[in-house]
Scaffold this active site. Structure first.
Site, PDB file in Angstrom:
ATOM      1  N   VAL A   1      -3.896   1.661  -4.567  1.00  0.00           N
ATOM      2  CA  VAL A   1      -2.926   2.061  -3.531  1.00  0.00           C
ATOM      3  C   VAL A   1      -1.866   0.973  -3.357  1.00  0.00           C
ATOM      4  O   VAL A   1      -2.189  -0.198  -3.191  1.00  0.00           O
ATOM      5  CB  VAL A   1      -3.659   2.302  -2.195  1.00  0.00           C
ATOM      6  CG1 VAL A   1      -2.658   2.577  -1.078  1.00  0.00           C
ATOM      7  CG2 VAL A   1      -4.627   3.473  -2.323  1.00  0.00           C
TER       8      VAL A   1
ATOM      9  N   HIS B   1      -1.660  -6.903   4.144  1.00  0.00           N
ATOM     10  CA  HIS B   1      -0.971  -7.998   4.851  1.00  0.00           C
ATOM     11  C   HIS B   1       0.470  -7.629   5.162  1.00  0.00           C
ATOM     12  O   HIS B   1       1.142  -8.282   5.966  1.00  0.00           O
ATOM     13  CB  HIS B   1      -1.078  -9.330   4.101  1.00  0.00           C
ATOM     14  CG  HIS B   1      -0.171  -9.443   2.902  1.00  0.00           C
ATOM     15  ND1 HIS B   1       0.257 -10.650   2.423  1.00  0.00           N
ATOM     16  CD2 HIS B   1       0.379  -8.507   2.086  1.00  0.00           C
ATOM     17  CE1 HIS B   1       1.028 -10.465   1.380  1.00  0.00           C
ATOM     18  NE2 HIS B   1       1.114  -9.173   1.149  1.00  0.00           N
TER      19      HIS B   1
END
Ligand SMILES: Oc1ccc2c(c1)OC[C@]1(O)c3cc4c(cc3O[C@H]21)OCO4
Length: 354
Positions: A196, A258
Site C-alpha cells: 500500500v 508516518h
C-alpha cells in the site's frame, strides 16, 4: 566558569543557525556529481584533477577546495597525500567515505534522489511562514499555510515533482534489499501481498525477486500506478487506501503511516485489517517506519528521527512514532498483537497480527 558556559552556548547556537550550510554544501556536491567523478577515477583525486574533470572555470578551483574542506570535516571525504617525491610533501587527494559512496549513481544504494528531493525549494521555502503558521487558527501543514495547497496536491500537479518524489522513495527502497535479507522470515509462507502506497513498485519488485511465488500487488493513487504494467506475479492497482485496500495475505505499509496523523493512520490500518481478513489468524500487516527510541544513546540516529518528525509534521501533519505510540495505534485499530524490531538504517519493521 560562567564565561566558558557563555562561550560554549554561543558556539552551540551559531552551529545550529548554520547547519543549513552543511545541508546545502552536500546538495551542491550531489548536483556536481563529485562522488561519481571520484568513483570513476578509481583512486584518490587531487583538487586540480577534480576541477578539470568537472570542467570548472579556474576561479572556481578554490571554491571547490573550500566546499571539499567542509564536507571532509563532515565525514563525506577523506584526504590522502599522493605524488610525494623524496622529501617533497606531495599533493592532497580526496577519496570517498561510506556516506559519500551513497551518492554514487547507478548503484542500488544511491540515495542522491532523496538528497535532491528533500532539499528541493518546496521543502525549504515553506519555513519562512512558520510564525504565521503558529499564529493561525487553522489545522493545516506549514506547507499548506505557506503555499495554499497540500504537499500531495503540489506533487501531483506536475509530473516532474511527482517523479522526483517517486525517485526519492524508490532510492530508499533499494536500501530495503539489505533489510529484506535480514528479515526473510517476515515474508515466508505468504501467498499474496499488497504494497500500500507502493508508488512505482521499488520495494515490491525486490520482494517479488526474493519470493517469486508471492503474488504482489502495488497499490497507490491512480495517477501514480495508472500507466505502469506489471509482470506475471506483480500487478499495479490504482485506488484510495482510505476507501478500501485489495485483499491479500499481508499488507505492507512502508514509509506510509508516518505521512498521516493518528486518525488517518487508524483508517488505513482498519482498511488493512479488512484486506487481510480472508486469511484469518494467518494474515498480517507489515509496517516499515521509524520507531523513535528515546532511550537510545545514538544521538545522530535519534536526531535524524526527530528531524524526520518535524518534516512529517510540517509537510503532511504526519508524525514519527515512539514504540508506545505504535502500540496504541495498533490496538486502537483492533489488532491483537505485534512484533517490532529495528532494521538496517533508521527504521523498524513491525509485524501486526489480527
Ligand atoms: O514518506 C516520506 C518519506 C521521505 C520523505 C517524505 C515522505 O517527504 C519529505 C521528504 O523529505 C521529501 C520531500 C520531497 C521529495 C522527497 C522527499 O523524501 C522525504 O521529493 C520532492 O519533495
Amino acid at each position: 566558569s560562567e564565561e566558558n558556559e557563555l562561550y560554549r552556548a554561543q558556539i552551540h547556537l551559531y552551529k545550529h543557525v548554520y547547519n543549513f550550510v552543511s545541508s546545502m554544501a552536500l546538495k551542491s556536491v550531489m548536483e556536481l556529481g563529485i562522488a561519481d567523478v571520484i568513483d570513476n577515477h578509481g583512486k584518490p583525486m587531487t583538487l586540480n584533477e577534480l576541477a578539470t574533470s568537472l570542467k570548472l572555470h579556474p576561479s572556481k578551483v578554490n571554491i571547490l577546495h573550500r566546499f571539499l574542506r567542509l564536507l571532509t570535516y563532515n565525514g563525506f571525504f577523506v584526504k590522502t597525500t599522493v605524488n610525494a617525491k623524496e622529501g617533497g610533501e606531495g599533493e592532497i587527494a580526496y577519496s570517498l567515505t561510506p556516506p559519500s559512496k551513497l551518492l554514487v549513481s547507478g548503484k542500488s544504494t544511491c540515495l542522491a534522489p532523496i538528497v535532491k528531493g528533500a532539499l528541493h525549494p518546496s521543502s525549504l521555502d515553506m519555513w519562512s511562514a512558520s510564525k504565521q503558521w503558529f499564529n493561525e487558527d487553522k489545522e493545516q501543514t506549514l506547507f499548506e499555510s505557506a503555499t495554499g495547497e497540500s504537499f500531495w496536491d503540489f506533487l501531483n500537479k506536475q509530473s516532474d515533482t511527482l517523479s522526483m518524489f517517486q525517485d526519492a522513495m524508490a532510492s530508499d527502497s533499494r536500501m530495503f534489499e539489505l533489510a529484506l535479507q535480514e528479515n526473510k522470515h517476515v515474508f515466508e509462507g505468504l501467498e499474496s501481498l499488497v504494497d500500500v502506497g507502493g508508488g512505482t513498485g521499488g520495494v515490491t519488485k525486490l520482494i517479488n525477486k526474493a519470493f517469486p511465488h508471492l503474488k504482489c500487488t502495488v497499490f497507490d493513487q491512480p495517477q501514480v500506478v495508472g500507466n505502469l504494467t506489471g509482470t506475471e506475479n506483480l500487478n499495479f492497482v490504482g485506488g484510495d487506501m482510505f476507501k478500501s485496500i485489495p485483499p491479500a495475505d499481508a499488507v505492507l505499509l512502508k514509509w506510509v503511516l508516518h505521512d498521516w496523523n493518528d486518525e488517518q493512520s487508524l483508517k488505513i490500518l482498519k482498511n488493512s485489517k479488512e484486506a487481510i481478513s480472508g486469511k484469518g489468524k494467518d494474515g498480517k500487516v507489515i509496517i516499515i517506519d521509524i520507531s523513535i527510541d528515546e532511550t537510545s544513546d545514538d544521538r545522530e540516529l535519534t536526531g535524524l528521527q526527530l528531524d524526520y518528525d518535524l518534516v512529517m509534521l510540517t509537510m503532511f501533519l504526519g508524525k514519527e512514532r515512539e514504540k508506545k505510540e505504535w502500540e496504541k495505534l495498533i490496538y486502537d485499530a483492533g489488532f491483537s498483537s505485534y512484533k517490532i524490531r529495528t532494521i538496517s538504517g533508521f527504521k523498524s519493521i513491525i509485524e501486526v497480527f489480527p
